[in-house]
Design a protein around this motif. Sequence first.
Motif, short mmCIF file in Angstrom:
data_model
loop_
_atom_site.label_atom_id
_atom_site.label_comp_id
_atom_site.label_asym_id
_atom_site.label_seq_id
_atom_site.Cartn_x
_atom_site.Cartn_y
_atom_site.Cartn_z
N ASN A 69 0.80 -1.24 0.00
CA ASN A 69 0.00 0.00 0.00
C ASN A 69 0.82 1.28 0.00
N ASN A 70 2.04 1.25 0.54
CA ASN A 70 2.80 2.51 0.64
C ASN A 70 4.11 2.53 -0.14
N PHE A 71 4.45 1.42 -0.79
CA PHE A 71 5.75 1.32 -1.47
C PHE A 71 5.89 2.37 -2.58
N GLU A 72 4.90 2.46 -3.46
CA GLU A 72 5.01 3.39 -4.59
C GLU A 72 5.13 4.83 -4.10
N GLN A 73 4.31 5.21 -3.13
CA GLN A 73 4.36 6.59 -2.64
C GLN A 73 5.70 6.88 -1.96
N PHE A 74 6.23 5.90 -1.24
CA PHE A 74 7.54 6.06 -0.61
C PHE A 74 8.62 6.32 -1.66
N LEU A 75 8.59 5.52 -2.72
CA LEU A 75 9.56 5.66 -3.80
C LEU A 75 9.41 7.02 -4.49
N LEU A 76 8.18 7.42 -4.73
CA LEU A 76 7.95 8.73 -5.33
C LEU A 76 8.48 9.85 -4.43
N ASN A 77 8.21 9.73 -3.14
CA ASN A 77 8.62 10.78 -2.19
C ASN A 77 10.14 10.94 -2.12
N ILE A 78 10.88 9.84 -2.28
CA ILE A 78 12.35 9.94 -2.28
C ILE A 78 12.79 10.94 -3.35
N GLY A 79 12.31 10.74 -4.56
CA GLY A 79 12.68 11.63 -5.66
C GLY A 79 12.12 13.03 -5.50
N PHE A 80 10.86 13.12 -5.10
CA PHE A 80 10.23 14.43 -4.93
C PHE A 80 11.00 15.28 -3.92
N GLN A 81 11.39 14.67 -2.80
CA GLN A 81 12.13 15.42 -1.77
C GLN A 81 13.49 15.87 -2.29
N MET A 82 14.19 15.00 -3.01
CA MET A 82 15.50 15.38 -3.56
C MET A 82 15.35 16.52 -4.56
#
Length: 196
Positions: free
Chosen positions: A79-92
């Motif tokens: 349930n949260n894997f994709e959003q976690f991965l997206l957030n890594i890039g978005f934050q950088m």
Amino acid sequence: MRNKEATYGLIVETAYKLFAENGFDKTSLAMIAKEVGISKPAIYYYFDSKEKLIDFLFEEICKEIIKQYTLTVDDLTVNNFEQFLLNIGFQMIEEQERDVYFNKIFNEYILLATRKEKYMNQLNKIQRGYFENFSRLMNHGVKIGVVNGENVESKSNMLVMVIDNIGNFILTGLELDYKGIWEEAVKSVLKGVRNG
């Protein structure tokens, strides 16, 4: 009147900006001291050479990068894997857009690394850390069933290379939909997105 700690912080902050704007070769301790509002001899109380200041900044930048890419995967689920991965890039991306000096000074260190092995070794260590952490993340994705296990290392490496190159393009000032690019890269590695 500033205390020693405040002056120290201002020297570091000013050096970071001036090194980024002018490069290491064209920035002197005298320039940094003038910008800070202290005499050139006074700066030696804090850093006895420009090289020591360059080294100190490099170590601080490396610590920050390592902190960014150290990923915890244990709590990640379908349930949260994709959003976690997206957030890594978005934050950088957001951090690099906010800090206009980071990529400039980091490129100075890359140039320095071509001449000094200690910088090259540390940069290689950082790159290996990125690859290892993303590999761990993607292998966890395989384990929980959101990433297809085929070519998982290539997928992991691709994500690292995409986010790294996004940083380089931000430096050029080219206005692109960087978050959209990252989102496409993420979707391309998730299970079920692949074309048959």
